[in-house]
Design an enzyme around this catalytic site. Sequence first.
Site, PDB file in Angstrom:
ATOM      1  N   TYR A   1      10.163 -14.101  -5.629  1.00 15.05           N
ATOM      2  CA  TYR A   1      10.496 -13.507  -6.917  1.00 15.05           C
ATOM      3  C   TYR A   1      11.856 -13.981  -7.420  1.00 15.05           C
ATOM      4  O   TYR A   1      12.524 -13.303  -8.199  1.00 15.05           O
ATOM      5  CB  TYR A   1      10.426 -11.976  -6.831  1.00 15.05           C
ATOM      6  CG  TYR A   1       9.016 -11.480  -7.073  1.00 15.05           C
ATOM      7  CD1 TYR A   1       8.631 -10.984  -8.313  1.00 15.05           C
ATOM      8  CD2 TYR A   1       8.054 -11.569  -6.079  1.00 15.05           C
ATOM      9  CE1 TYR A   1       7.340 -10.559  -8.548  1.00 15.05           C
ATOM     10  CE2 TYR A   1       6.749 -11.147  -6.300  1.00 15.05           C
ATOM     11  CZ  TYR A   1       6.404 -10.646  -7.537  1.00 15.05           C
ATOM     12  OH  TYR A   1       5.109 -10.236  -7.775  1.00 15.05           O
TER      13      TYR A   1
ATOM     14  N   VAL B   1      -2.518 -11.995  -1.947  1.00 16.66           N
ATOM     15  CA  VAL B   1      -2.807 -11.281  -0.701  1.00 16.66           C
ATOM     16  C   VAL B   1      -4.231 -11.568  -0.237  1.00 16.66           C
ATOM     17  O   VAL B   1      -4.479 -11.839   0.947  1.00 16.66           O
ATOM     18  CB  VAL B   1      -2.591  -9.766  -0.894  1.00 16.66           C
ATOM     19  CG1 VAL B   1      -3.174  -8.982   0.282  1.00 16.66           C
ATOM     20  CG2 VAL B   1      -1.108  -9.464  -1.046  1.00 16.66           C
TER      21      VAL B   1
ATOM     22  N   GLY C   1      -1.376 -10.917  -9.848  1.00 17.74           N
ATOM     23  CA  GLY C   1      -1.004 -12.112  -9.091  1.00 17.74           C
ATOM     24  C   GLY C   1      -0.786 -11.812  -7.620  1.00 17.74           C
ATOM     25  O   GLY C   1      -1.183 -12.602  -6.751  1.00 17.74           O
ATOM     26  N   ASP C   2      -0.168 -10.684  -7.330  1.00 19.09           N
ATOM     27  CA  ASP C   2       0.015 -10.286  -5.927  1.00 19.09           C
ATOM     28  C   ASP C   2      -1.330  -9.986  -5.269  1.00 19.09           C
ATOM     29  O   ASP C   2      -1.552 -10.336  -4.112  1.00 19.09           O
ATOM     30  CB  ASP C   2       0.920  -9.056  -5.849  1.00 19.09           C
ATOM     31  CG  ASP C   2       2.322  -9.340  -6.343  1.00 19.09           C
ATOM     32  OD1 ASP C   2       3.057 -10.074  -5.664  1.00 19.09           O
ATOM     33  OD2 ASP C   2       2.678  -8.838  -7.419  1.00 19.09           O
ATOM     34  N   ARG C   3      -2.225  -9.321  -6.021  1.00 23.95           N
ATOM     35  CA  ARG C   3      -3.553  -9.027  -5.479  1.00 23.95           C
ATOM     36  C   ARG C   3      -4.287 -10.327  -5.139  1.00 23.95           C
ATOM     37  O   ARG C   3      -4.947 -10.420  -4.096  1.00 23.95           O
ATOM     38  CB  ARG C   3      -4.342  -8.208  -6.495  1.00 23.95           C
ATOM     39  CG  ARG C   3      -5.772  -7.850  -6.138  1.00 23.95           C
ATOM     40  CD  ARG C   3      -5.837  -6.870  -4.984  1.00 23.95           C
ATOM     41  NE  ARG C   3      -5.820  -7.512  -3.685  1.00 23.95           N
ATOM     42  CZ  ARG C   3      -5.803  -6.864  -2.538  1.00 23.95           C
ATOM     43  NH1 ARG C   3      -5.763  -5.551  -2.517  1.00 23.95           N
ATOM     44  NH2 ARG C   3      -5.793  -7.522  -1.397  1.00 23.95           N
TER      45      ARG C   3
END
Length: 422
Positions: free
Chosen positions: A131, A239, A234-236
């Site tokens: 980030y 992961v 985006g994180d989903r």
Amino acid sequence: MGDALLDVDVVGTADRLCPDAPAPVLDVSAEHARPGGAALAATMARGDGLDVTLVSAIADDADGERIRSLLADIPGVYGTSTAPTSVKTRLRCGGTSLARLDRGGGPGLPEVTDEMLDAVLSADLVLASDYGRGLLRDERLRQVLRRVPVVWDPHPRGPAPVEGARLVTPNRAEATAFSGRADPFEAADELLRTWRAKAVVVTLGAGGALLHCGGTPVAVPAPAVSAPDPCGAGDRFAVTVAARLGAGAAADEAVADAVRAAARFLADGGVSGMRAAQQSTVDAVRARGGTVVATGGCFDVLHSGHVRMLQAARALGDCLVVCLNSDASVRRLKGPSRPVNGQADRAEVLRALACVDDVVVFCEDTPQRVLGELRPDVWVKGGDYSAELLSEAPVVRRWGGRTVVVPYHSGRSTTEILARRG
């Protein structure tokens, strides 16, 4: 591993404008905090049932302590950062963000400890969630990351991924910024060469994703969903693709699963849906007209006095939520030698009790903030004092709740137990 942020949603209604400007007035009804950045990715991975450790640098400030308290159930190895914790506050109404306020971050050096490097080396696979706060620029860390399988989720202000990354996952804007190519096919091809990655996938939002492994690119369409707030998608994606690769899936299969997972995540309400799932116990009790009971404390060395108090509290309603002091707040209240047991262990032991339905860790010295989020019908404390003398009593009265004191059991306290042990 990567930069941990604090995300805060300030939720309310907006049905009027400021008298001095054409700006909406948000009448605030609630404030919800959650882990952000790499900490959000770790929360998702833990929710998927994965054996996950978060490796990050977190500042020793109030916001950093709040992140740590929100991550009480997730194993972590943390260095410190001299930069203030990055906080993203969204003003939200009707499921839509009206504005976002950012503070913190800026110049500062994140600390990378030997324990952090050891945690990376022991992993089966690392999701590097950048980030742009500087952690992934550390050269010692980058040398270690070259020795383990890595999925790299880049950031425009961050460094290039380490050479040989298993998969790099830029979105369309990031791919264009890194490659100088607007066309996603050309951008993926350019980045595959310059980054010397094994594969690059450019995520395209509603357009799905484009995977390039050196041969013919693979276009993966996305299911059509209505999603006013794409936060966390985006994180989903990252992961899920990391988990699938770690389980032995081929890159195209992992990307297809990740695209579907991101679409489901948005269809289920995104990060707001995550919070709704976490609050399901309290909400379910309220939905059937039940009584929500809460209590709080350090619960450092659990003893029979604690158990009797918790059982008495649970008998007053239909679910019991324990507001647990974080490690840092226990140190401030009890001294540098406490707690004996860390907050993750204390929370796990409490959740194992049949009378406890949920545990919420708070980082302040008093539970006023977390009480404002839970809004219990009954607040219970164990002791030999008047309920009206408790500082929490006026807070609980705001929504019509009541404060109750249950009996104190003489001779049974953590302090006395530790004193007897010398």
